[in-house]
Write a protein that holds these residues in place. Structure first.
Motif, PDB file in Angstrom:
ATOM      1  N   LYS A  52      -0.050 -34.691 -35.926  1.00  0.00           N
ATOM      2  CA  LYS A  52       0.430 -33.832 -35.137  1.00  0.00           C
ATOM      3  C   LYS A  52      -0.675 -32.967 -34.341  1.00  0.00           C
ATOM      4  O   LYS A  52      -0.404 -32.441 -32.984  1.00  0.00           O
ATOM      5  CB  LYS A  52       1.135 -32.724 -35.998  1.00  0.00           C
ATOM      6  CG  LYS A  52       1.859 -31.678 -35.459  1.00  0.00           C
ATOM      7  CD  LYS A  52       2.869 -30.682 -36.274  1.00  0.00           C
ATOM      8  CE  LYS A  52       3.470 -29.552 -35.665  1.00  0.00           C
ATOM      9  NZ  LYS A  52       3.742 -28.479 -36.393  1.00  0.00           N
ATOM     10  N   GLU A  53      -1.849 -32.572 -35.161  1.00  0.00           N
ATOM     11  CA  GLU A  53      -2.788 -31.867 -34.372  1.00  0.00           C
ATOM     12  C   GLU A  53      -3.335 -32.600 -33.097  1.00  0.00           C
ATOM     13  O   GLU A  53      -3.577 -32.240 -31.964  1.00  0.00           O
ATOM     14  CB  GLU A  53      -3.936 -31.537 -35.480  1.00  0.00           C
ATOM     15  CG  GLU A  53      -3.474 -30.371 -36.150  1.00  0.00           C
ATOM     16  CD  GLU A  53      -4.515 -30.117 -37.055  1.00  0.00           C
ATOM     17  OE1 GLU A  53      -5.399 -30.848 -37.367  1.00  0.00           O
ATOM     18  OE2 GLU A  53      -4.208 -29.017 -38.062  1.00  0.00           O
ATOM     19  N   ALA A  54      -3.716 -33.855 -33.195  1.00  0.00           N
ATOM     20  CA  ALA A  54      -3.889 -34.953 -32.286  1.00  0.00           C
ATOM     21  C   ALA A  54      -3.060 -34.891 -31.202  1.00  0.00           C
ATOM     22  O   ALA A  54      -3.549 -34.878 -30.019  1.00  0.00           O
ATOM     23  CB  ALA A  54      -4.335 -36.413 -32.918  1.00  0.00           C
ATOM     24  N   GLU A  55      -1.684 -34.924 -31.375  1.00  0.00           N
ATOM     25  CA  GLU A  55      -0.947 -34.951 -30.255  1.00  0.00           C
ATOM     26  C   GLU A  55      -1.069 -33.663 -29.576  1.00  0.00           C
ATOM     27  O   GLU A  55      -0.645 -33.711 -28.502  1.00  0.00           O
ATOM     28  CB  GLU A  55       0.492 -35.361 -30.989  1.00  0.00           C
ATOM     29  CG  GLU A  55       1.803 -35.354 -30.044  1.00  0.00           C
ATOM     30  CD  GLU A  55       3.031 -35.464 -30.859  1.00  0.00           C
ATOM     31  OE1 GLU A  55       4.073 -34.910 -30.385  1.00  0.00           O
ATOM     32  OE2 GLU A  55       2.933 -36.491 -31.683  1.00  0.00           O
ATOM     33  N   GLU A  56      -0.774 -32.613 -30.334  1.00  0.00           N
ATOM     34  CA  GLU A  56      -0.788 -31.413 -29.519  1.00  0.00           C
ATOM     35  C   GLU A  56      -2.217 -31.243 -28.878  1.00  0.00           C
ATOM     36  O   GLU A  56      -2.135 -30.697 -27.642  1.00  0.00           O
ATOM     37  CB  GLU A  56      -0.665 -30.117 -30.530  1.00  0.00           C
ATOM     38  CG  GLU A  56       0.377 -30.081 -30.964  1.00  0.00           C
ATOM     39  CD  GLU A  56       0.617 -29.017 -32.509  1.00  0.00           C
ATOM     40  OE1 GLU A  56      -0.366 -28.445 -32.667  1.00  0.00           O
ATOM     41  OE2 GLU A  56       1.754 -28.668 -32.522  1.00  0.00           O
ATOM     42  N   ALA A  57      -3.396 -31.823 -29.128  1.00  0.00           N
ATOM     43  CA  ALA A  57      -4.293 -31.516 -28.672  1.00  0.00           C
ATOM     44  C   ALA A  57      -4.460 -32.655 -27.184  1.00  0.00           C
ATOM     45  O   ALA A  57      -5.216 -32.235 -26.258  1.00  0.00           O
ATOM     46  CB  ALA A  57      -5.560 -32.195 -29.412  1.00  0.00           C
ATOM     47  N   ALA A  58      -3.812 -33.442 -27.325  1.00  0.00           N
ATOM     48  CA  ALA A  58      -3.515 -34.430 -26.118  1.00  0.00           C
ATOM     49  C   ALA A  58      -2.738 -33.828 -25.272  1.00  0.00           C
ATOM     50  O   ALA A  58      -2.897 -34.139 -23.947  1.00  0.00           O
ATOM     51  CB  ALA A  58      -3.173 -35.953 -26.516  1.00  0.00           C
ATOM     52  N   LYS A  59      -2.034 -33.015 -25.315  1.00  0.00           N
ATOM     53  CA  LYS A  59      -0.796 -32.299 -24.295  1.00  0.00           C
ATOM     54  C   LYS A  59      -1.731 -31.260 -23.467  1.00  0.00           C
ATOM     55  O   LYS A  59      -2.482 -30.446 -24.010  1.00  0.00           O
ATOM     56  CB  LYS A  59       0.278 -31.727 -25.068  1.00  0.00           C
ATOM     57  CG  LYS A  59       1.261 -32.714 -25.623  1.00  0.00           C
ATOM     58  CD  LYS A  59       2.365 -31.691 -26.294  1.00  0.00           C
ATOM     59  CE  LYS A  59       3.376 -32.603 -26.895  1.00  0.00           C
ATOM     60  NZ  LYS A  59       4.665 -31.843 -27.791  1.00  0.00           N
ATOM     61  N   PRO A  60      -1.484 -31.322 -22.340  1.00  0.00           N
ATOM     62  CA  PRO A  60      -1.932 -30.289 -21.377  1.00  0.00           C
ATOM     63  C   PRO A  60      -1.361 -28.848 -21.747  1.00  0.00           C
ATOM     64  O   PRO A  60      -0.158 -28.874 -21.952  1.00  0.00           O
ATOM     65  CB  PRO A  60      -1.737 -30.734 -20.005  1.00  0.00           C
ATOM     66  CG  PRO A  60      -0.484 -31.551 -20.267  1.00  0.00           C
ATOM     67  CD  PRO A  60      -0.523 -32.324 -21.276  1.00  0.00           C
ATOM     68  N   LYS A  61      -2.435 -27.919 -21.692  1.00  0.00           N
ATOM     69  CA  LYS A  61      -1.662 -26.517 -22.109  1.00  0.00           C
ATOM     70  C   LYS A  61      -1.083 -26.083 -20.773  1.00  0.00           C
ATOM     71  O   LYS A  61      -1.620 -26.208 -19.807  1.00  0.00           O
ATOM     72  CB  LYS A  61      -2.942 -25.870 -22.573  1.00  0.00           C
ATOM     73  CG  LYS A  61      -3.493 -26.182 -23.739  1.00  0.00           C
ATOM     74  CD  LYS A  61      -4.617 -25.251 -24.267  1.00  0.00           C
ATOM     75  CE  LYS A  61      -5.170 -25.391 -25.614  1.00  0.00           C
ATOM     76  NZ  LYS A  61      -6.144 -24.517 -25.950  1.00  0.00           N
ATOM     77  N   PRO A  62       0.058 -25.401 -21.192  1.00  0.00           N
ATOM     78  CA  PRO A  62       0.899 -24.849 -19.964  1.00  0.00           C
ATOM     79  C   PRO A  62       0.048 -23.610 -19.407  1.00  0.00           C
ATOM     80  O   PRO A  62      -0.720 -22.840 -20.157  1.00  0.00           O
ATOM     81  CB  PRO A  62       1.939 -24.329 -20.635  1.00  0.00           C
ATOM     82  CG  PRO A  62       1.791 -23.998 -21.957  1.00  0.00           C
ATOM     83  CD  PRO A  62       0.906 -25.111 -22.325  1.00  0.00           C
ATOM     84  N   PRO A  63       0.006 -23.379 -18.225  1.00  0.00           N
ATOM     85  CA  PRO A  63      -0.748 -22.385 -17.173  1.00  0.00           C
ATOM     86  C   PRO A  63      -0.048 -21.046 -17.949  1.00  0.00           C
ATOM     87  O   PRO A  63       1.142 -20.758 -18.163  1.00  0.00           O
ATOM     88  CB  PRO A  63      -0.437 -22.325 -15.847  1.00  0.00           C
ATOM     89  CG  PRO A  63       0.650 -23.217 -15.788  1.00  0.00           C
ATOM     90  CD  PRO A  63       0.815 -24.197 -16.978  1.00  0.00           C
ATOM     91  N   LYS A  64      -1.223 -20.054 -18.096  1.00  0.00           N
ATOM     92  CA  LYS A  64      -0.653 -18.795 -18.373  1.00  0.00           C
ATOM     93  C   LYS A  64       0.167 -18.126 -17.295  1.00  0.00           C
ATOM     94  O   LYS A  64      -0.303 -18.146 -16.115  1.00  0.00           O
ATOM     95  CB  LYS A  64      -1.822 -17.943 -18.878  1.00  0.00           C
ATOM     96  CG  LYS A  64      -2.596 -18.311 -20.083  1.00  0.00           C
ATOM     97  CD  LYS A  64      -3.684 -17.380 -20.152  1.00  0.00           C
ATOM     98  CE  LYS A  64      -4.550 -17.876 -21.554  1.00  0.00           C
ATOM     99  NZ  LYS A  64      -5.672 -16.968 -21.958  1.00  0.00           N
TER     100      LYS A  64
END
Length: 97
Positions: A52-64
């Motif tokens: 799960k952590e690897a999957e979340e790290a692969a996703k781009p973070k949404p802009p603030k």
């Protein structure tokens, strides 16, 4: 020197010791089996967490989100309670000094 036959108390004690040894061995086996099951579950959960952590790290973070400018707005002054209101509330609740 000849040995006398064991007394009934000695026989009972020997029997209790034998059953205690058998029950102790069963209890140790149960504890070891439970420990193995716990370790397997921990390993499974760790693998899920890492995936799960690897999957979340692969996703781009949404802009603030961009905050609106606060230049044109003035902060409202804080309303402090009046002393007379405080004293009236104290009298109404039965506090007298």
């Amino acid at each position: 020197m000849t040995k006398s036959p064991p007394s009934p108390a000695q026989l009972a004690r020997n029997e209790r010791m034998r059953t205690a040894a058998i029950e102790g061995a069963k209890a140790r086996a149960d504890i070891e089996a439970r420990d193995v099951a716990v370790r397997k579950n921990m390993e499974r959960l760790r693998a899920l967490r890492l995936a799960k952590e690897a999957e979340e790290a692969a996703k781009p973070k949404p802009p603030k989100p961009v905050k609106a400018s606060a230049r044109g707005k003035k902060a409202a002054p804080k309303q402090t309670p009046k002393l007379s209101d405080f004293l009236a509330s104290q009298r109404s609740t039965g506090r007298t000094t």
